[in-house]
Design a protein around this motif. Structure first.
Motif, PDB file in Angstrom:
ATOM      1  N   GLN A   1     -64.534  -4.374  19.366  1.00 49.63           N
ATOM      2  CA  GLN A   1     -63.700  -4.538  18.193  1.00 49.63           C
ATOM      3  C   GLN A   1     -64.486  -4.198  16.930  1.00 49.63           C
ATOM      4  OE1 GLN A   1     -62.140  -8.552  18.138  1.00 49.63           O
ATOM      5  NE2 GLN A   1     -60.090  -7.794  18.512  1.00 49.63           N
ATOM      6  N   VAL A   2     -63.764  -3.578  15.984  1.00 53.35           N
ATOM      7  CA  VAL A   2     -64.362  -3.252  14.700  1.00 53.35           C
ATOM      8  C   VAL A   2     -64.387  -4.486  13.814  1.00 53.35           C
ATOM      9  CG1 VAL A   2     -63.975  -1.936  12.586  1.00 53.35           C
ATOM     10  CG2 VAL A   2     -63.670  -0.841  14.814  1.00 53.35           C
ATOM     11  N   GLN A   3     -65.539  -4.772  13.221  1.00 53.16           N
ATOM     12  CA  GLN A   3     -65.650  -5.834  12.223  1.00 53.16           C
ATOM     13  C   GLN A   3     -66.297  -5.241  10.984  1.00 53.16           C
ATOM     14  OE1 GLN A   3     -64.454  -9.168  12.281  1.00 53.16           O
ATOM     15  NE2 GLN A   3     -64.828  -8.625  10.142  1.00 53.16           N
ATOM     16  N   PRO A   4     -65.488  -4.947   9.965  1.00 60.30           N
ATOM     17  CA  PRO A   4     -66.020  -4.266   8.793  1.00 60.30           C
ATOM     18  C   PRO A   4     -66.527  -5.210   7.708  1.00 60.30           C
ATOM     19  CG  PRO A   4     -63.629  -4.330   8.705  1.00 60.30           C
ATOM     20  CD  PRO A   4     -64.037  -5.045   9.953  1.00 60.30           C
ATOM     21  N   VAL A   5     -67.508  -4.732   6.950  1.00 57.97           N
ATOM     22  CA  VAL A   5     -68.022  -5.427   5.776  1.00 57.97           C
ATOM     23  C   VAL A   5     -68.095  -4.412   4.646  1.00 57.97           C
ATOM     24  CG1 VAL A   5     -69.917  -6.723   4.772  1.00 57.97           C
ATOM     25  CG2 VAL A   5     -69.356  -7.036   7.189  1.00 57.97           C
ATOM     26  N   GLU A   6     -67.223  -4.583   3.643  1.00 58.44           N
ATOM     27  CA  GLU A   6     -67.136  -3.651   2.529  1.00 58.44           C
ATOM     28  C   GLU A   6     -68.057  -4.086   1.383  1.00 58.44           C
ATOM     29  OE1 GLU A   6     -63.057  -4.067   4.527  1.00 58.44           O
ATOM     30  OE2 GLU A   6     -64.549  -5.431   3.697  1.00 58.44           O
ATOM     31  N   SER A   7     -68.549  -3.100   0.637  1.00 56.05           N
ATOM     32  CA  SER A   7     -69.393  -3.384  -0.527  1.00 56.05           C
ATOM     33  C   SER A   7     -69.326  -2.213  -1.492  1.00 56.05           C
ATOM     34  CB  SER A   7     -70.839  -3.632  -0.093  1.00 56.05           C
ATOM     35  OG  SER A   7     -71.378  -2.483   0.525  1.00 56.05           O
ATOM     36  N   GLY A   8     -69.865  -2.438  -2.690  1.00 53.15           N
ATOM     37  CA  GLY A   8     -69.986  -1.356  -3.664  1.00 53.15           C
ATOM     38  C   GLY A   8     -68.978  -1.374  -4.794  1.00 53.15           C
ATOM     39  N   GLY A   9     -68.063  -2.320  -4.770  1.00 56.34           N
ATOM     40  CA  GLY A   9     -67.075  -2.384  -5.840  1.00 56.34           C
ATOM     41  C   GLY A   9     -67.682  -2.856  -7.154  1.00 56.34           C
ATOM     42  N   GLY A  10     -66.868  -2.830  -8.191  1.00 59.40           N
ATOM     43  CA  GLY A  10     -67.326  -3.281  -9.498  1.00 59.40           C
ATOM     44  C   GLY A  10     -66.368  -2.884 -10.587  1.00 59.40           C
ATOM     45  N   LEU A  11     -66.840  -3.032 -11.822  1.00 60.40           N
ATOM     46  CA  LEU A  11     -66.067  -2.671 -12.995  1.00 60.40           C
ATOM     47  C   LEU A  11     -66.535  -1.300 -13.480  1.00 60.40           C
ATOM     48  CD1 LEU A  11     -64.144  -3.344 -15.376  1.00 60.40           C
ATOM     49  CD2 LEU A  11     -66.112  -4.464 -16.476  1.00 60.40           C
ATOM     50  N   VAL A  12     -65.603  -0.410 -13.693  1.00 53.99           N
ATOM     51  CA  VAL A  12     -65.939   0.945 -14.131  1.00 53.99           C
ATOM     52  C   VAL A  12     -64.904   1.392 -15.161  1.00 53.99           C
ATOM     53  CG1 VAL A  12     -64.648   2.000 -12.236  1.00 53.99           C
ATOM     54  CG2 VAL A  12     -66.524   3.267 -13.312  1.00 53.99           C
ATOM     55  N   GLN A  13     -65.323   2.226 -16.092  1.00 52.68           N
ATOM     56  CA  GLN A  13     -64.413   2.743 -17.104  1.00 52.68           C
ATOM     57  C   GLN A  13     -63.546   3.856 -16.530  1.00 52.68           C
ATOM     58  OE1 GLN A  13     -66.779   3.918 -20.487  1.00 52.68           O
ATOM     59  NE2 GLN A  13     -66.850   1.821 -21.281  1.00 52.68           N
ATOM     60  N   PRO A  14     -62.380   4.060 -17.097  1.00 54.25           N
ATOM     61  CA  PRO A  14     -61.562   5.202 -16.670  1.00 54.25           C
ATOM     62  C   PRO A  14     -62.358   6.502 -16.746  1.00 54.25           C
ATOM     63  CG  PRO A  14     -60.303   3.767 -18.100  1.00 54.25           C
ATOM     64  CD  PRO A  14     -61.717   3.249 -18.119  1.00 54.25           C
ATOM     65  N   GLY A  15     -62.197   7.316 -15.707  1.00 54.17           N
ATOM     66  CA  GLY A  15     -62.953   8.555 -15.613  1.00 54.17           C
ATOM     67  C   GLY A  15     -64.277   8.424 -14.893  1.00 54.17           C
ATOM     68  N   GLY A  16     -64.676   7.202 -14.621  1.00 53.18           N
ATOM     69  CA  GLY A  16     -65.951   6.962 -13.961  1.00 53.18           C
ATOM     70  C   GLY A  16     -65.867   7.115 -12.455  1.00 53.18           C
ATOM     71  N   SER A  17     -67.000   6.792 -11.805  1.00 54.00           N
ATOM     72  CA  SER A  17     -67.122   6.954 -10.353  1.00 54.00           C
ATOM     73  C   SER A  17     -67.714   5.697  -9.722  1.00 54.00           C
ATOM     74  CB  SER A  17     -68.028   8.146 -10.025  1.00 54.00           C
ATOM     75  OG  SER A  17     -67.492   9.347 -10.510  1.00 54.00           O
ATOM     76  N   LEU A  18     -67.382   5.511  -8.471  1.00 48.95           N
ATOM     77  CA  LEU A  18     -67.977   4.457  -7.638  1.00 48.95           C
ATOM     78  C   LEU A  18     -68.046   4.968  -6.213  1.00 48.95           C
ATOM     79  CD1 LEU A  18     -66.253   1.053  -8.579  1.00 48.95           C
ATOM     80  CD2 LEU A  18     -68.674   1.638  -8.876  1.00 48.95           C
ATOM     81  N   ARG A  19     -69.013   4.459  -5.466  1.00 47.65           N
ATOM     82  CA  ARG A  19     -69.071   4.741  -4.032  1.00 47.65           C
ATOM     83  C   ARG A  19     -69.037   3.430  -3.277  1.00 47.65           C
ATOM     84  NH1 ARG A  19     -73.279   7.706   0.142  1.00 47.65           N
ATOM     85  NH2 ARG A  19     -74.474   5.778  -0.137  1.00 47.65           N
ATOM     86  N   LEU A  20     -68.027   3.279  -2.459  1.00 47.97           N
ATOM     87  CA  LEU A  20     -67.892   2.100  -1.616  1.00 47.97           C
ATOM     88  C   LEU A  20     -68.493   2.377  -0.241  1.00 47.97           C
ATOM     89  CD1 LEU A  20     -64.208   1.075  -2.412  1.00 47.97           C
ATOM     90  CD2 LEU A  20     -66.306   0.610  -3.713  1.00 47.97           C
ATOM     91  N   SER A  21     -68.994   1.315   0.353  1.00 47.36           N
ATOM     92  CA  SER A  21     -69.541   1.399   1.709  1.00 47.36           C
ATOM     93  C   SER A  21     -68.824   0.410   2.608  1.00 47.36           C
ATOM     94  CB  SER A  21     -71.032   1.086   1.717  1.00 47.36           C
ATOM     95  OG  SER A  21     -71.759   1.999   0.936  1.00 47.36           O
ATOM     96  N   CYS A  22     -68.747   0.749   3.860  1.00 45.37           N
ATOM     97  CA  CYS A  22     -68.157  -0.145   4.851  1.00 45.37           C
ATOM     98  C   CYS A  22     -69.034  -0.098   6.094  1.00 45.37           C
ATOM     99  CB  CYS A  22     -66.738   0.277   5.171  1.00 45.37           C
ATOM    100  SG  CYS A  22     -65.990  -0.652   6.525  1.00 45.37           S
TER     101      CYS A  22
END
Length: 114
Positions: A1-22
């Protein structure tokens, strides 16, 4: 079974970038098609995009051209690169095996605001 753990979120301004990991544990990751989903306040959880075991991807129209999903089978991790973020991308983001509606992780909050 898959058990995911997500990370990498946050506050960013419009037009910005983020990279999430799982990070995924408990399964032979490379055999699973993986998907990202998101849930905005007061709304249902929506599909964002999928990466198949062979590496091909598809995306919801709302994120096509801005978001990119990738995977590293050696690390049992799937990524979501988000560029040109908009306020309407604000949500809790989840990953899971495509089509599975159980074993959800805690998600990671993405807030796009100036």
């Amino acid at each position: 079974q898959v058990q995911p753990v997500e990370s990498g979120g946050g506050l960013v301004q419009p037009g910005g970038s983020l990279r999430l990991s799982c990070a995924v544990s408990g399964s032979i990751f490379r055999f699973y098609h993986m998907a990202w989903y998101r849930q905005a306040p007061g709304k249902q959880r929506d599909w964002v995009g999928t990466i198949f075991t062979g590496g091909s991807t598809n995306y919801a129209d709302s994120v096509k051209g801005r978001f990119t999903i990738s995977r590293d089978n050696a690390k049992s991790t799937v990524y979501l690169q988000m560029n040109s973020l908009k306020a309407e991308d604000t949500a809790v983001y989840y990953c899971n095996e495509l089509g599975r509606d159980s074993n959800w992780g805690q998600g990671t909050q993405v807030t796009v605001s100036s």
